[in-house]
Design a protein around this motif. Structure first.
Motif, PDB file in Angstrom:
ATOM      1  N   SER A 219      10.398   3.848 -21.363  1.00 12.54           N
ATOM      2  CA  SER A 219       9.878   5.315 -21.813  1.00 12.54           C
ATOM      3  C   SER A 219       8.413   5.386 -22.447  1.00 12.54           C
ATOM      4  N   MET A 220       7.388   3.971 -21.958  1.00 12.17           N
ATOM      5  CA  MET A 220       6.291   4.402 -22.318  1.00 12.17           C
ATOM      6  C   MET A 220       6.121   4.671 -20.477  1.00 12.17           C
ATOM      7  N   ARG A 221       6.151   4.032 -19.596  1.00 11.33           N
ATOM      8  CA  ARG A 221       5.988   3.818 -18.073  1.00 11.33           C
ATOM      9  C   ARG A 221       6.795   5.139 -17.669  1.00 11.33           C
ATOM     10  N   ALA A 222       7.632   5.611 -18.030  1.00 12.40           N
ATOM     11  CA  ALA A 222       7.831   6.702 -17.645  1.00 12.40           C
ATOM     12  C   ALA A 222       7.349   7.934 -18.363  1.00 12.40           C
ATOM     13  N   LYS A 223       6.516   8.029 -19.216  1.00 13.07           N
ATOM     14  CA  LYS A 223       6.008   9.322 -20.467  1.00 13.07           C
ATOM     15  C   LYS A 223       4.808   9.068 -18.828  1.00 13.07           C
ATOM     16  N   GLN A 224       4.172   7.579 -19.401  1.00 12.48           N
ATOM     17  CA  GLN A 224       2.875   7.637 -18.442  1.00 12.48           C
ATOM     18  C   GLN A 224       3.272   8.153 -16.992  1.00 12.48           C
ATOM     19  N   MET A 225       3.701   7.895 -16.471  1.00 14.22           N
ATOM     20  CA  MET A 225       4.439   8.389 -14.760  1.00 14.22           C
ATOM     21  C   MET A 225       4.133  10.330 -15.015  1.00 14.22           C
ATOM     22  N   MET A 226       4.969  10.804 -15.319  1.00 19.62           N
ATOM     23  CA  MET A 226       5.778  12.214 -15.833  1.00 19.62           C
ATOM     24  C   MET A 226       4.549  13.425 -16.566  1.00 19.62           C
ATOM     25  N   PHE A 227       3.715  12.521 -17.711  1.00 17.25           N
ATOM     26  CA  PHE A 227       2.550  13.336 -18.249  1.00 17.25           C
ATOM     27  C   PHE A 227       1.383  13.485 -17.012  1.00 17.25           C
ATOM     28  N   THR A 228       1.283  12.204 -16.463  1.00 20.15           N
ATOM     29  CA  THR A 228      -0.131  12.304 -15.370  1.00 20.15           C
ATOM     30  C   THR A 228       0.512  12.562 -14.357  1.00 20.15           C
ATOM     31  N   GLY A 229       1.948  12.653 -13.672  1.00 23.21           N
ATOM     32  CA  GLY A 229       1.556  13.079 -12.016  1.00 23.21           C
ATOM     33  C   GLY A 229       1.029  12.065 -11.345  1.00 23.21           C
ATOM     34  N   ASN A 230       0.256  10.819 -12.111  1.00 26.59           N
ATOM     35  CA  ASN A 230       0.081  10.229 -11.160  1.00 26.59           C
ATOM     36  C   ASN A 230       0.907   9.591 -10.048  1.00 26.59           C
ATOM     37  N   ILE A 231      -0.171   8.677  -9.137  1.00 25.35           N
ATOM     38  CA  ILE A 231       1.235   8.505  -7.764  1.00 25.35           C
ATOM     39  C   ILE A 231       0.316   6.305  -8.868  1.00 25.35           C
TER      40      ILE A 231
ATOM     41  N   GLY B 188       7.538  21.380 -11.161  1.00 21.86           N
ATOM     42  CA  GLY B 188       8.428  20.780 -11.227  1.00 21.86           C
ATOM     43  C   GLY B 188       9.247  19.676 -12.435  1.00 21.86           C
ATOM     44  N   CYS B 189      10.418  19.134 -12.441  1.00 23.64           N
ATOM     45  CA  CYS B 189      10.831  17.938 -13.239  1.00 23.64           C
ATOM     46  C   CYS B 189      11.378  16.832 -12.385  1.00 23.64           C
ATOM     47  N   PRO B 190      12.309  15.569 -12.487  1.00 20.89           N
ATOM     48  CA  PRO B 190      12.293  14.692 -11.697  1.00 20.89           C
ATOM     49  C   PRO B 190      13.902  15.114 -12.032  1.00 20.89           C
ATOM     50  N   THR B 191      14.878  16.008 -11.190  1.00 20.98           N
ATOM     51  CA  THR B 191      16.049  16.143 -11.331  1.00 20.98           C
ATOM     52  C   THR B 191      17.156  15.040 -11.908  1.00 20.98           C
ATOM     53  N   THR B 192      17.050  13.796 -10.850  1.00 23.57           N
ATOM     54  CA  THR B 192      17.742  12.560 -10.904  1.00 23.57           C
ATOM     55  C   THR B 192      16.989  11.840 -12.326  1.00 23.57           C
ATOM     56  N   ALA B 193      16.235  12.042 -12.933  1.00 25.47           N
ATOM     57  CA  ALA B 193      15.613  11.540 -14.346  1.00 25.47           C
ATOM     58  C   ALA B 193      15.535  10.188 -14.671  1.00 25.47           C
TER      59      ALA B 193
ATOM     60  N   ASP C 240       0.810  -1.481   0.265  1.00 28.57           N
ATOM     61  CA  ASP C 240       0.039  -0.292  -0.013  1.00 28.57           C
ATOM     62  C   ASP C 240       0.805   1.396   0.137  1.00 28.57           C
ATOM     63  N   ALA C 241       2.541   0.790  -0.137  1.00 34.17           N
ATOM     64  CA  ALA C 241       3.096   2.459  -0.181  1.00 34.17           C
ATOM     65  C   ALA C 241       2.721   2.383  -1.955  1.00 34.17           C
ATOM     66  N   ARG C 242       3.230   4.198  -1.204  1.00 34.64           N
ATOM     67  CA  ARG C 242       2.482   5.164  -2.908  1.00 34.64           C
ATOM     68  C   ARG C 242       4.187   5.603  -3.137  1.00 34.64           C
ATOM     69  N   ILE C 243       3.971   5.903  -4.700  1.00 37.04           N
ATOM     70  CA  ILE C 243       5.288   6.578  -5.264  1.00 37.04           C
ATOM     71  C   ILE C 243       4.770   7.422  -6.822  1.00 37.04           C
ATOM     72  N   GLY C 244       5.576   8.560  -6.795  1.00 35.40           N
ATOM     73  CA  GLY C 244       5.291   8.809  -8.182  1.00 35.40           C
ATOM     74  C   GLY C 244       5.162  10.346  -8.300  1.00 35.40           C
ATOM     75  N   TYR C 245       5.633  11.295  -9.071  1.00 33.56           N
ATOM     76  CA  TYR C 245       6.094  12.875  -8.842  1.00 33.56           C
ATOM     77  C   TYR C 245       5.096  13.744  -9.782  1.00 33.56           C
ATOM     78  N   MET C 246       3.775  14.248  -8.312  1.00 31.26           N
ATOM     79  CA  MET C 246       3.186  15.125  -9.031  1.00 31.26           C
ATOM     80  C   MET C 246       3.708  16.057  -8.818  1.00 31.26           C
ATOM     81  N   PRO C 247       4.282  16.998  -8.862  1.00 32.94           N
ATOM     82  CA  PRO C 247       5.109  17.763  -9.602  1.00 32.94           C
ATOM     83  C   PRO C 247       5.134  17.979 -11.038  1.00 32.94           C
TER      84      PRO C 247
END
Length: 299
Positions: free
Chosen positions: A168-180, A155-160, A143-150
């Motif tokens: 690439s596809m899953r990363a784009k999904q997370m970056m485009f939506t800001g989902n957790i 915001g842009c995750p500086t560690t990339a 039930d832990a949560r991870i994501g980059y809502m900013p």
């Protein structure tokens, strides 16, 4: 044991080959203060010098791993800071230098010759996800949560690390939506090494750490270096440079300045609720007009 303002590190009571690095600001959900990135660096450097240590577990005190940067006070106040400049024009290289130093501090977890394991309960979000993803392995509670809502604004995750950990596809999904996503989904996608019920998180993490700790330090260092070299060859350092520059832009372009002014006018919680709700973020001329209105009300 070394003493730090924001964390603790010491050998595990049952296996001195395992170091336990505990982010220790539970009253702020272990949010990243100005001192925390440097404390992480110095703690990892201590473990590097300690030949008895073979593997490092990174975890959070209290309700979660890390809730991101501690921004409530700064976002609601009109201060001048390298990463939140009120002066005009914005000086991007001041911003870059400040954030790149934080990125390099987090990356000591990745560069350390000793394997690092993020043990995540609660939330590892925004900048907290940077810390978790700089670790070599990621073990999460279901039930832990991870994501980059900013990524939605400010915001842009500086560690990339998202692309290198997810593809690439899953990363784009997370970056485009800001989902957790939760631990189960993170494990399904291959972002997390494994996901287990919260009651089993400590046992699962120590089982992995104990197994790794039995391998000679030199072997661990060589294997880690080989894998890291592949990521470097793929362009990790170049990606981090671009991401860190873009992070500054997201905080100073019209959309980022709108978010800051809205937080100052309505409170950071209200700004975050707008950002995460899925409502359209004001942009361009609309954002500029709203900024002018809010600034006029503040004067």
């Amino acid at each position: 044991m070394p003493k730090f303002e924001t964390l603790q590190i010491e050998p595990d009571a049952n296996n001195p080959r395992v170091a336990r690095l505990l982010l220790d600001r539970p009253h702020r959900l272990n949010a990243i203060s100005a001192a925390m990135p440097g404390d992480i660096r110095h703690a990892i450097e201590w473990a590097e010098r300690n030949d008895a240590i073979h593997v490092i577990i990174v975890e959070g005190a209290g309700k979660g791993f890390c809730g991101g940067y501690d921004l409530v006070g700064s976002a609601e106040t009109m201060i001048d800071h390298p990463c939140q400049q009120e002066r005009y024009p914005w000086e991007p290289m001041d911003d870059f230098a400040h954030m790149k130093r934080n990125t390099e501090d987090f990356m000591t977890l990745w560069r350390s010759s000793k394997p690092t394991i993020a043990k995540v309960h609660g939330a590892a979000v925004a900048g907290g996800s940077d810390i978790a993803l700089c670790c070599d392995l990621l073990i999460m509670a279901d039930d832990a949560r991870i994501g980059y809502m900013p990524t939605r604004v400010w915001g842009c995750p500086t560690t990339a690390m998202w692309t290198y950990r997810l593809g690439s596809m899953r990363a784009k999904q997370m970056m485009f939506t800001g989902n957790i996503i939760d631990g189960k989904k993170a494990a399904e996608w291959g972002l997390a090494t494994m996901s287990v019920p919260l009651s089993e998180l400590e046992t699962a993490t120590m089982t992995m750490a104990d197994r790794i700790a039995g391998v000679p330090r030199s072997h661990l260092a060589m294997h880690k270096l080989v894998v890291n070299q592949v990521m470097l060859t793929m362009g990790l350092e170049q990606s981090q440079t671009m991401a860190t520059v873009f992070d500054g832009i997201t905080r100073h372009n019209p959309e980022g300045l709108w978010f800051r002014r809205y937080a100052q006018a309505e409170g950071f919680k209200a700004a975050v609720e707008w950002r995460d709700s899925g409502r359209p973020i004001p942009e361009g001329d609309e954002a500029r007009e709203l900024i002018r209105d809010m600034e006029a009300r503040q004067t």
